[in-house]
Design a protein around this motif. Structure first.
Motif, PDB file in Angstrom:
ATOM      1  N   ILE A   1       5.082   0.272  -0.732  1.00 41.47           N
ATOM      2  CA  ILE A   1       4.959  -1.099  -0.239  1.00 41.47           C
ATOM      3  C   ILE A   1       3.582  -1.612  -0.639  1.00 41.47           C
ATOM      4  O   ILE A   1       2.574  -0.950  -0.393  1.00 41.47           O
ATOM      5  N   ASN A   2       3.541  -2.777  -1.266  1.00 41.98           N
ATOM      6  CA  ASN A   2       2.288  -3.410  -1.677  1.00 41.98           C
ATOM      7  C   ASN A   2       1.789  -4.330  -0.572  1.00 41.98           C
ATOM      8  O   ASN A   2       2.551  -5.166  -0.074  1.00 41.98           O
ATOM      9  N   LEU A   3       0.521  -4.165  -0.208  1.00 40.17           N
ATOM     10  CA  LEU A   3      -0.097  -4.938   0.864  1.00 40.17           C
ATOM     11  C   LEU A   3      -1.525  -5.290   0.477  1.00 40.17           C
ATOM     12  O   LEU A   3      -2.069  -4.756  -0.480  1.00 40.17           O
ATOM     13  N   TRP A   4      -2.146  -6.137   1.291  1.00 40.52           N
ATOM     14  CA  TRP A   4      -3.583  -6.345   1.231  1.00 40.52           C
ATOM     15  C   TRP A   4      -4.212  -5.312   2.145  1.00 40.52           C
ATOM     16  O   TRP A   4      -3.595  -4.860   3.112  1.00 40.52           O
ATOM     17  N   ALA A   5      -5.447  -4.928   1.868  1.00 43.26           N
ATOM     18  CA  ALA A   5      -6.117  -3.870   2.629  1.00 43.26           C
ATOM     19  C   ALA A   5      -6.106  -4.135   4.133  1.00 43.26           C
ATOM     20  O   ALA A   5      -5.884  -3.212   4.928  1.00 43.26           O
ATOM     21  N   HIS A   6      -6.308  -5.388   4.551  1.00 43.41           N
ATOM     22  CA  HIS A   6      -6.358  -5.682   5.993  1.00 43.41           C
ATOM     23  C   HIS A   6      -4.975  -5.618   6.656  1.00 43.41           C
ATOM     24  O   HIS A   6      -4.864  -5.660   7.869  1.00 43.41           O
ATOM     25  N   GLU A   7      -3.916  -5.471   5.836  1.00 42.34           N
ATOM     26  CA  GLU A   7      -2.553  -5.353   6.359  1.00 42.34           C
ATOM     27  C   GLU A   7      -2.106  -3.897   6.498  1.00 42.34           C
ATOM     28  O   GLU A   7      -1.010  -3.643   7.001  1.00 42.34           O
TER      29      GLU A   7
ATOM     30  N   TYR B   1       6.753 -12.665   8.632  1.00 45.80           N
ATOM     31  CA  TYR B   1       5.312 -12.474   8.521  1.00 45.80           C
ATOM     32  C   TYR B   1       4.960 -11.000   8.349  1.00 45.80           C
ATOM     33  O   TYR B   1       5.645 -10.120   8.868  1.00 45.80           O
ATOM     34  N   ILE B   2       3.847 -10.759   7.664  1.00 44.82           N
ATOM     35  CA  ILE B   2       3.234  -9.439   7.602  1.00 44.82           C
ATOM     36  C   ILE B   2       1.950  -9.523   8.421  1.00 44.82           C
ATOM     37  O   ILE B   2       1.151 -10.443   8.241  1.00 44.82           O
ATOM     38  N   LEU B   3       1.786  -8.571   9.338  1.00 46.84           N
ATOM     39  CA  LEU B   3       0.613  -8.573  10.210  1.00 46.84           C
ATOM     40  C   LEU B   3      -0.579  -7.918   9.522  1.00 46.84           C
ATOM     41  O   LEU B   3      -0.412  -6.963   8.759  1.00 46.84           O
ATOM     42  N   GLY B   4      -1.763  -8.441   9.830  1.00 45.65           N
ATOM     43  CA  GLY B   4      -3.005  -7.872   9.322  1.00 45.65           C
ATOM     44  C   GLY B   4      -4.096  -7.972  10.363  1.00 45.65           C
ATOM     45  O   GLY B   4      -3.970  -8.692  11.356  1.00 45.65           O
TER      46      GLY B   4
ATOM     47  N   ALA C   1       7.113   0.436   8.846  1.00 48.62           N
ATOM     48  CA  ALA C   1       7.453   1.516   7.917  1.00 48.62           C
ATOM     49  C   ALA C   1       6.150   2.120   7.418  1.00 48.62           C
ATOM     50  O   ALA C   1       5.125   1.442   7.363  1.00 48.62           O
ATOM     51  N   GLY C   2       6.206   3.391   7.054  1.00 51.91           N
ATOM     52  CA  GLY C   2       5.021   4.047   6.517  1.00 51.91           C
ATOM     53  C   GLY C   2       4.759   5.371   7.194  1.00 51.91           C
ATOM     54  O   GLY C   2       5.666   6.177   7.385  1.00 51.91           O
ATOM     55  N   ALA C   3       3.507   5.582   7.567  1.00 54.27           N
ATOM     56  CA  ALA C   3       3.064   6.820   8.206  1.00 54.27           C
ATOM     57  C   ALA C   3       2.055   6.479   9.301  1.00 54.27           C
ATOM     58  O   ALA C   3       1.574   5.349   9.376  1.00 54.27           O
ATOM     59  N   ARG C   4       1.727   7.443  10.117  1.00 55.12           N
ATOM     60  CA  ARG C   4       0.858   7.201  11.276  1.00 55.12           C
ATOM     61  C   ARG C   4      -0.461   6.521  10.930  1.00 55.12           C
ATOM     62  O   ARG C   4      -0.919   5.651  11.651  1.00 55.12           O
ATOM     63  N   LEU C   5      -1.078   6.900   9.818  1.00 55.52           N
ATOM     64  CA  LEU C   5      -2.386   6.349   9.467  1.00 55.52           C
ATOM     65  C   LEU C   5      -2.315   5.141   8.544  1.00 55.52           C
ATOM     66  O   LEU C   5      -3.310   4.422   8.407  1.00 55.52           O
ATOM     67  N   LYS C   6      -1.179   4.934   7.903  1.00 48.59           N
ATOM     68  CA  LYS C   6      -1.027   3.809   6.970  1.00 48.59           C
ATOM     69  C   LYS C   6       0.400   3.285   7.071  1.00 48.59           C
ATOM     70  O   LYS C   6       1.330   3.884   6.545  1.00 48.59           O
ATOM     71  N   LEU C   7       0.537   2.150   7.752  1.00 47.68           N
ATOM     72  CA  LEU C   7       1.858   1.557   7.899  1.00 47.68           C
ATOM     73  C   LEU C   7       1.771   0.044   7.814  1.00 47.68           C
ATOM     74  O   LEU C   7       0.700  -0.546   7.879  1.00 47.68           O
ATOM     75  N   VAL C   8       2.923  -0.569   7.638  1.00 42.71           N
ATOM     76  CA  VAL C   8       3.034  -2.019   7.612  1.00 42.71           C
ATOM     77  C   VAL C   8       3.802  -2.440   8.858  1.00 42.71           C
ATOM     78  O   VAL C   8       4.692  -1.715   9.321  1.00 42.71           O
ATOM     79  N   ILE C   9       3.445  -3.596   9.398  1.00 42.27           N
ATOM     80  CA  ILE C   9       4.196  -4.173  10.514  1.00 42.27           C
ATOM     81  C   ILE C   9       4.595  -5.587  10.105  1.00 42.27           C
ATOM     82  O   ILE C   9       3.756  -6.378   9.665  1.00 42.27           O
ATOM     83  N   GLU C  10       5.877  -5.877  10.249  1.00 43.73           N
ATOM     84  CA  GLU C  10       6.400  -7.200   9.933  1.00 43.73           C
ATOM     85  C   GLU C  10       7.006  -7.820  11.183  1.00 43.73           C
ATOM     86  O   GLU C  10       7.469  -7.105  12.077  1.00 43.73           O
ATOM     87  N   TYR C  11       7.009  -9.131  11.189  1.00 43.82           N
ATOM     88  CA  TYR C  11       7.523  -9.895  12.333  1.00 43.82           C
ATOM     89  C   TYR C  11       8.399 -11.013  11.796  1.00 43.82           C
ATOM     90  O   TYR C  11       7.981 -11.754  10.903  1.00 43.82           O
ATOM     91  N   ARG C  12       9.601 -11.095  12.294  1.00 44.64           N
ATOM     92  CA  ARG C  12      10.498 -12.189  11.931  1.00 44.64           C
ATOM     93  C   ARG C  12      10.802 -13.003  13.182  1.00 44.64           C
ATOM     94  O   ARG C  12      11.268 -12.471  14.181  1.00 44.64           O
ATOM     95  N   LYS C  13      10.531 -14.293  13.107  1.00 45.52           N
ATOM     96  CA  LYS C  13      10.775 -15.214  14.212  1.00 45.52           C
ATOM     97  C   LYS C  13      11.913 -16.132  13.832  1.00 45.52           C
ATOM     98  O   LYS C  13      11.821 -16.893  12.867  1.00 45.52           O
ATOM     99  N   LEU C  14      13.024 -16.037  14.573  1.00 47.93           N
ATOM    100  CA  LEU C  14      14.162 -16.915  14.330  1.00 47.93           C
ATOM    101  C   LEU C  14      13.984 -18.225  15.060  1.00 47.93           C
ATOM    102  O   LEU C  14      13.435 -18.267  16.157  1.00 47.93           O
TER     103      LEU C  14
ATOM    104  N   ALA D   1       0.928  -0.234  15.731  1.00 47.47           N
ATOM    105  CA  ALA D   1       2.389  -0.309  15.880  1.00 47.47           C
ATOM    106  C   ALA D   1       2.791  -0.216  17.350  1.00 47.47           C
ATOM    107  O   ALA D   1       3.618  -1.003  17.829  1.00 47.47           O
ATOM    108  N   ILE D   2       2.203   0.724  18.074  1.00 49.00           N
ATOM    109  CA  ILE D   2       2.524   0.871  19.501  1.00 49.00           C
ATOM    110  C   ILE D   2       2.125  -0.396  20.258  1.00 49.00           C
ATOM    111  O   ILE D   2       2.870  -0.883  21.117  1.00 49.00           O
ATOM    112  N   ASP D   3       0.983  -0.956  19.930  1.00 51.59           N
ATOM    113  CA  ASP D   3       0.509  -2.185  20.554  1.00 51.59           C
ATOM    114  C   ASP D   3       1.462  -3.350  20.276  1.00 51.59           C
ATOM    115  O   ASP D   3       1.893  -4.058  21.194  1.00 51.59           O
ATOM    116  N   VAL D   4       1.817  -3.548  19.023  1.00 56.87           N
ATOM    117  CA  VAL D   4       2.669  -4.679  18.641  1.00 56.87           C
ATOM    118  C   VAL D   4       4.072  -4.530  19.229  1.00 56.87           C
ATOM    119  O   VAL D   4       4.620  -5.488  19.785  1.00 56.87           O
TER     120      VAL D   4
END
Length: 137
Positions: A90-96, A68-71, A47-60, A103-106
């Motif tokens: 959305i609140n994140l750490w800078a490296h996240e 998880y939040i990726l950074g 979620a977010g925008a092209r230059l600033k987004l968050v990526i999350e991963y859920r492993k069942l 996003a395309i890579d992940v």
């Protein structure tokens, strides 16, 4: 695999090119978030925008999951940041704070391997869901 896009019908078995094209349209105004879910229910989402987004991963894993939040693993920047998204701030750490290339890579790696690339740091955020007494955001 099932690809979901904000305000659009889901697409079963998307191609890597299709996912990359759709992700490149991400904006806080919409389409504002995307997810790719494997047949076992694990997923990546952004979620977010092209230059600033968050990526999350859920492993069942059976009846439980880890979320998880990726950074960026190579970053030492750990100050607090906020990004705007279609679901609010959305609140994140800078490296996240990641970008469209991440996003395309992940998403591509998840499509091919059912996991995220090892080059990203994973911050376990599972307790957020268990603390709320529910398994879904």
């Amino acid at each position: 695999m099932n690809f979901s896009e904000h305000l659009q019908a889901d697409l079963r078995n998307p191609t890597r090119d299709y996912i990359g094209d759709r992700l490149s349209h991400i904006t806080p105004a919409g389409p504002g978030y995307f997810s790719l879910t494997s047949d076992d229910g694990s997923y990546v989402q952004t979620a977010g925008a092209r230059l600033k987004l968050v990526i999350e991963y859920r492993k069942l894993d059976g009846d439980s999951f880890r979320h998880y939040i990726l950074g960026r693993a190579d970053s030492t920047e750990r100050s607090a940041r906020q990004i705007n998204s279609a679901v609010g701030q959305i609140n994140l750490w800078a490296h996240e704070v990641l970008d469209i290339d991440d996003a395309i890579d992940v998403f591509g790696h998840f499509l091919d391997n059912g996991a995220v690339p090892n080059r990203y740091e994973l911050r376990d955020d599972t307790s957020r869901f268990h603390d709320l007494g529910r398994d879904e955001p």
